[in-house]
Design an enzyme around this catalytic site. Structure first.
Site, PDB file in Angstrom:
ATOM      1  N   GLN A 110       0.852  -1.186   0.000  1.00 28.97           N
ATOM      2  CA  GLN A 110       0.000   0.000   0.000  1.00 28.97           C
ATOM      3  C   GLN A 110       0.892   1.241   0.000  1.00 28.97           C
ATOM      4  OE1 GLN A 110      -3.947   1.535   2.277  1.00 28.97           O
ATOM      5  NE2 GLN A 110      -2.214   1.176   3.611  1.00 28.97           N
ATOM      6  N   TYR A 196      -6.171  10.800   3.791  1.00 29.94           N
ATOM      7  CA  TYR A 196      -4.800  11.084   3.398  1.00 29.94           C
ATOM      8  C   TYR A 196      -4.769  11.789   2.037  1.00 29.94           C
ATOM      9  CZ  TYR A 196      -3.780   8.313   7.491  1.00 29.94           C
ATOM     10  OH  TYR A 196      -3.724   7.861   8.791  1.00 29.94           O
ATOM     11  N   GLY A 358      -9.003  -6.887   9.331  1.00 30.15           N
ATOM     12  CA  GLY A 358      -8.006  -6.008   9.920  1.00 30.15           C
ATOM     13  C   GLY A 358      -7.643  -6.393  11.335  1.00 30.15           C
ATOM     14  N   ARG A 359      -8.282  -5.729  12.303  1.00 33.76           N
ATOM     15  CA  ARG A 359      -7.930  -5.951  13.711  1.00 33.76           C
ATOM     16  C   ARG A 359      -7.990  -7.425  14.102  1.00 33.76           C
ATOM     17  NH1 ARG A 359     -12.585  -3.060  15.949  1.00 33.76           N
ATOM     18  NH2 ARG A 359     -13.315  -3.335  13.806  1.00 33.76           N
TER      19      ARG A 359
END
Length: 391
Positions: A110, A196, A358-359
């Site tokens: 990424q 971002y 994810g987590r």
């Protein structure tokens, strides 16, 4: 104590999928997550390689790396995050890629520029860059630094990018993509989400420019499409190129970037024409409605809309097997384990093509193996303190 009962395996998770020139063995991805264990020089070490290889070894079809900056000054938002902009970083990532491939996995990097969400504590005192000189709202929080969790740090005013700045940043993405190809990555994901830099151009609240990079949604996508075209030129036609999208920003989880499907369509079509092979979409939860009821009475997810508008594969992240959103977790809320069938329903409904974990995969390197065995009830809940170690 009674032996835990195995639950039915969600078969839809384990069908193969082709993305660009890469064949994936199943529909499970490790979502990109900032970890910040690469030191001041942004160089991943053997522990980072073990971290990714451990997830590949348990059968995860695709790994997305943590955000990896395209320059070590204005792009860098947090201390310890990796880069892919010099020879040492490239060589270190080659070792990570080799470890993942040896474990039977596939990995995409990424690429990331933080824009106005960068901070002088991580940029070497370089002023952040942004579409417009608008300071981000909210406190600056570094998920890897508990000393920032009390919110005492503020974002700083960025410098509005000149055309020279824009050209230089586009070139830095392209150069990082060339390094990614040489390092052996199976693809590239451009970080166009979470507030971002690329996302800042998409969003009219952060993009107030008076030039060709602002106007309607298509104009606000121009910068992203220039990045895509430049990166595609370095990767060639076979290496998959994905774009990350979200409505929210990490400094404002209530933010909305596109208010109607028509606005989103302009962005998606521009990106597709520029050369993306698919998308990675993040939301509070995988089925969170993308728009208000008056814009979409059926209340479908952002991933569903992106998939329908693009006709391309879509990876989706958001609360997979956990009861809380990422924002709630980072504020310290406990997560309860939930049935992966909730996320699999999105696959079965053809709303998404990949489920990005994810987590839950941070807390459970063997998430894929446990779910495949029907033992998801044995998954470990995520706690914020887990961010302090790389396991």
């Amino acid at each position: 104590m009674a032996e835990p009962v195995a639950m039915p395996v969600p078969e839809a998770l384990f069908a193969s999928l082709r993305v660009g020139g890469v064949e994936l063995p199943n529909r499970i991805a490790m979502a990109p997550m900032t970890r910040s264990f690469c030191g001041p020089q942004g160089v991943p070490d053997a522990a980072v390689a073990r971290y990714y290889a451990a997830r590949a070894a348990t059968g995860t079809g695709l790994l997305f790396t943590e955000g990896t900056v395209v320059d070590m000054a204005s792009a860098r938002g947090y201390r310890g995050v990796p880069g892919l902009c010099d020879d040492a970083q490239e060589a270190a990532w080659r070792a990570v890629v080799d470890a993942v491939h040896a474990a039977g996995g596939r990995i995409m990097v990424q690429l990331w520029h933080c824009g106005r969400l960068a901070h002088p504590r991580a940029t070497g005192d370089a002023q952040p860059l942004a579409p417009s000189a608008l300071t981000a709202s909210g406190p600056y929080i570094d998920a890897a630094d508990p000393g920032t969790f009390d919110g005492h740090l503020a974002y700083v005013e960025p410098r509005a990018m000149t055309q020279t700045d824009i050209d230089a940043v586009v070139a830095s993405f392209a150069q990082a993509a060339a390094r990614a190809r040489r390092a052996g990555f199976d693809g590239v994901l451009l970080h166009g989400a979470s507030g971002y830099l690329i996302h800042q151009f998409f969003n009219p609240d952060s993009n107030r420019r008076q030039d060709d990079y602002n106007g309607d949604a298509a104009a606000r996508a121009r910068f992203a499409c220039e990045v895509v075209a430049a990166v595609r030129g370095e990767l060639g036609g076979e290496v998959p190129l994905l774009m990350g999208l979200s409505q929210f920003a990490v400094n404002d989880f209530a933010a909305k970037t596109w208010h109607t499907p028509v606005e989103l369509a302009a962005t998606v079509q521009c990106l597709k024409a520029a050369g993306v092979d698919g998308f990675h979409v993040a939301a509070h939860r995988i089925d969170t409605p993308a728009f208000a009821v008056d814009a979409d009475p059926q209340q479908r997810s952002l991933a569903w809309h992106v998939r329908q508008l693009s006709g391309l594969p879509v990876s989706a992240a958001g609360g997979v097997t956990y009861s809380t959103s990422i924002g709630e977790s980072l504020m310290g809320a406990d997560s309860q384990v939930t049935d992966p069938a909730e996320a699999v329903a999105a696959l079965q409904a053809q709303a998404v093509d990949l489920i990005a974990v994810g987590r839950a995969m941070l807390a459970n390197p063997d998430w894929t193996a446990k779910v495949r065995a029907g033992r998801w009830r044995e998954l470990t809940p995520f706690r914020r303190e887990m961010l302090a170690s790389l396991v």
